[in-house]
Design a protein around this motif. Structure first.
Motif, short mmCIF file in Angstrom:
data_model
loop_
_atom_site.label_atom_id
_atom_site.label_comp_id
_atom_site.label_asym_id
_atom_site.label_seq_id
_atom_site.Cartn_x
_atom_site.Cartn_y
_atom_site.Cartn_z
N ILE A 194 11.59 8.05 5.57
CA ILE A 194 11.82 9.43 5.16
C ILE A 194 10.70 9.86 4.22
O ILE A 194 10.84 9.92 2.99
CB ILE A 194 13.21 9.59 4.50
CG1 ILE A 194 14.30 9.08 5.43
CG2 ILE A 194 13.47 11.06 4.15
CD1 ILE A 194 15.68 9.07 4.83
N HIS A 195 9.54 10.09 4.81
CA HIS A 195 8.36 10.52 4.07
C HIS A 195 7.42 11.18 5.08
O HIS A 195 7.23 10.64 6.19
CB HIS A 195 7.67 9.32 3.41
CG HIS A 195 6.56 9.71 2.49
ND1 HIS A 195 6.78 10.37 1.30
CD2 HIS A 195 5.22 9.54 2.57
CE1 HIS A 195 5.62 10.58 0.70
NE2 HIS A 195 4.66 10.09 1.45
N PRO A 196 6.85 12.32 4.76
CA PRO A 196 6.06 13.06 5.76
C PRO A 196 4.92 12.28 6.39
O PRO A 196 4.62 12.45 7.57
CB PRO A 196 5.53 14.26 4.96
CG PRO A 196 6.52 14.46 3.87
CD PRO A 196 6.99 13.08 3.50
N SER A 197 4.26 11.40 5.62
CA SER A 197 3.10 10.68 6.14
C SER A 197 3.44 9.70 7.26
O SER A 197 2.55 9.28 8.01
CB SER A 197 2.39 9.92 5.01
OG SER A 197 1.85 10.81 4.07
N LEU A 229 4.71 -0.83 3.04
CA LEU A 229 4.27 0.53 2.75
C LEU A 229 5.34 1.30 1.99
O LEU A 229 6.52 1.30 2.38
CB LEU A 229 3.93 1.27 4.04
CG LEU A 229 2.77 0.71 4.86
CD1 LEU A 229 2.63 1.46 6.18
CD2 LEU A 229 1.46 0.79 4.07
N VAL A 230 4.92 1.97 0.93
CA VAL A 230 5.84 2.75 0.10
C VAL A 230 5.34 4.20 0.02
O VAL A 230 4.15 4.46 0.21
CB VAL A 230 5.95 2.16 -1.32
CG1 VAL A 230 6.47 0.73 -1.26
CG2 VAL A 230 4.61 2.21 -2.05
N PRO A 231 6.22 5.15 -0.26
CA PRO A 231 5.77 6.53 -0.47
C PRO A 231 4.85 6.61 -1.69
O PRO A 231 4.98 5.83 -2.64
CB PRO A 231 7.07 7.29 -0.72
CG PRO A 231 8.14 6.44 -0.10
CD PRO A 231 7.69 5.03 -0.31
N ALA A 251 0.85 -1.19 0.00
CA ALA A 251 0.00 0.00 0.00
C ALA A 251 0.88 1.24 0.00
O ALA A 251 2.07 1.18 0.32
CB ALA A 251 -0.93 0.00 1.22
N GLY A 252 0.27 2.37 -0.36
CA GLY A 252 1.02 3.62 -0.45
C GLY A 252 0.65 4.59 0.65
O GLY A 252 -0.48 4.61 1.14
N LEU A 253 1.61 5.43 1.02
CA LEU A 253 1.42 6.43 2.07
C LEU A 253 1.02 7.79 1.51
O LEU A 253 1.01 8.78 2.24
CB LEU A 253 2.71 6.56 2.89
CG LEU A 253 3.03 5.36 3.79
CD1 LEU A 253 4.45 5.48 4.34
CD2 LEU A 253 2.02 5.24 4.91
N ASP A 279 0.96 14.58 2.51
CA ASP A 279 0.00 14.91 3.56
C ASP A 279 -0.66 13.63 4.05
O ASP A 279 -1.23 12.87 3.27
CB ASP A 279 -1.06 15.87 2.99
CG ASP A 279 -2.01 16.40 4.05
OD1 ASP A 279 -2.30 15.67 5.02
OD2 ASP A 279 -2.47 17.54 3.90
N ALA A 280 -0.60 13.38 5.36
CA ALA A 280 -1.16 12.14 5.92
C ALA A 280 -2.65 12.02 5.66
O ALA A 280 -3.20 10.91 5.62
CB ALA A 280 -0.87 12.08 7.41
#
Length: 231
Positions: free
Chosen positions: A39-42, A89-91, A9-11, A15-16
């Motif tokens: 290293i991703h804001p979500s 989970l991926v960006p 799934a993707g993050l 923006d979360a």
């Protein structure tokens, strides 16, 4: 054969709030969560509710190149799922510009691993909104590390993503200058969908002079200079 599954799934783009409800439901009930990178804001949304996870960030230091890194991630995921279900989970979206997912599909099929890949929002949706274009009119989406594609003679507007450092920005600039005037304006796209989103016109020669270049930086290169004349 066990009933364990590998779910990807993707993050979202940053923006979360743009993480899909389906993905968040998977996060809440997952037995084991592994992130390609934290290293991703979500990712802060997971930290806020004390969701436990592991990441592949240490492999970025150990592996000599991206091909070896992505192969190692796929191998590890296929090993993990033999002892329990895994949520990877991926960006962004797993369906857009995610090399590990491209490698994971055939690997899971070869090894008989049940694989679910969920839909999610990629960086492209906020990018189209920021630039004000409809991709149906023609658009090339290129990876900054793909020198051959960037060097090719353009035939339509281009988005170049994964410009994660000033060194990469310099390489992209020099490749584009083989066909573009060094003063041609491009759109610098930074932290799309986040509160600090910044979209600014800069001359191509200044691309590697931007001090805020990071992993959430892309550029839009119009095919025709008349793009700027459109209302």
């Amino acid at each position: 054969m066990n009933d364990y599954r590998l779910t990807v799934a993707g993050l979202g783009p940053g923006d979360a709030g743009l993480i899909t409800r389906e993905t968040w439901a998977q996060i809440e009930r997952a037995e084991q969560i592994v992130l390609r990178t934290r290293i991703h804001p979500s990712v802060s949304a997971l930290d806020d509710v004390q969701i436990s996870y592991e990441t592949y960030d240490p492999l970025y230091e150990e592996m000599g190149d991206f091909d070896a890194l992505y192969a190692a991630i796929v191998t590890d995921l296929c090993t993990r799922v033999r002892t329990g279900s895994v949520l990877y989970l991926v960006p962004g979206s797993p369906h857009v510009a995610e090399r590990t997912v491209q490698l994971l599909r055939p690997a899971a099929e070869r090894e008989g691993i049940p694989l679910d890949i969920l839909s999610g929002m990629s960086f492209l949706d906020p990018l189209f909104a920021a630039v004000g274009i409809d991709p149906v009119n023609g658009l090339s989406i290129l990876d900054a590390l793909n020198e051959a594609q960037i060097r090719a003679v353009p035939t339509q507007d281009r988005i170049i993503t994964q410009i994660y450092s000033r060194a990469i920005a310099s390489d992209v600039k020099l490749l584009l200058m083989e066909h573009c005037d060094d003063a041609q304006e491009v759109l610098y796209l930074h932290h799309l969908s986040l509160p600090e989103q910044d979209v600014r016109r800069i001359p191509l020669y200044a691309l590697d002079r931007q001090e805020d270049v990071d992993h959430l930086t892309s550029i839009f290169v119009p095919y025709m200079p008349t793009f700027w004349e459109n209302p």
